[in-house]
Scaffold this active site. Sequence first.
Site, short mmCIF file in Angstrom:
data_model
loop_
_atom_site.label_atom_id
_atom_site.label_comp_id
_atom_site.label_asym_id
_atom_site.label_seq_id
_atom_site.Cartn_x
_atom_site.Cartn_y
_atom_site.Cartn_z
CD GLU A 86 4.29 8.64 -3.79
OE1 GLU A 86 4.08 9.87 -3.90
OE2 GLU A 86 4.64 8.11 -2.71
CB CYS B 141 6.39 11.17 2.58
SG CYS B 141 5.67 10.83 4.18
CG HIS C 62 2.79 9.30 0.09
ND1 HIS C 62 3.98 8.66 -0.12
CD2 HIS C 62 2.68 9.44 1.43
CE1 HIS C 62 4.57 8.40 1.03
NE2 HIS C 62 3.79 8.87 1.99
#
Length: 180
Positions: free
Chosen positions: A164, A79, A162
Site C-alpha cells: 500500500e 506487516c 507494505h
Amino acid sequence: MRIAILALQGAFDEHRQMLTRLGVESFLVRNLSDWQQPKDGLIIPGGESTAMMKIMRDEGLFTPIRDAILGGLPVFGTCAGMILLDDQHLACMDITARRNAYGRQLGSFHTVAPMSDVGQVPMVFIRAPFIERQGADVQPLATVDDRLVAARQRHMLVCAFHPELTSDTSVHSYFLGMIR
Ligand code: GLN
C-alpha cells in the site's frame, strides 16, 4: 464488492486509497458497529501489532473478527497485520511471525522480488516481520534473503512488506482475485 479495513491504528488510509484506485468500495472499522456492516473481505494494515491487539480487545473486536476469518471471510494482512493473523495472536493462519526480524540497522529497506502468481513486486519493509514457521497447508509466495515474506493459506493472504506504500496495485489485485 465491499472491503472492510481495520482502522484502529497504522497505515489503513493507504489501503483505502489503493482500493479506490482499483475501483473497489471500502469502509473503515474502528468499533463493533462498523464491523457489523456487510463485507466481502478484510484488510489488516501495518502499524504496531501490540497497540492493535490492545485496541481490538478493548473494542470487543477480537472474537468477532477471529470468528469471521475462521468462518471463511477473505483476509489480507500486511506487516503488523501478518503478525496479528499468526498462531500467537488471532490464531487464524498456521504460521508464526517473527517481529522486528531484520534488526535495527536493516529495519527499513526497499527491494523488488518475485511473488508467485503476481510477478515482480516492489517491496517496502518497515521494521518488518518474517514467517519463521509455516504449516503444511500454507503456500509460500515470496522470499527475500531466504526469508519467507508472503504466503497464502486458503482465503488468507499475508505479506511482511507494505504494497500500500507503493504505486503497484498487483498484490491488492491478487487479494481481490481471491474473493472473486
Ligand atoms: N514491527 C511492527 C510490529 O511489531 C510491525 C511494523 C509494521 O507494520 N510496519 O507490530
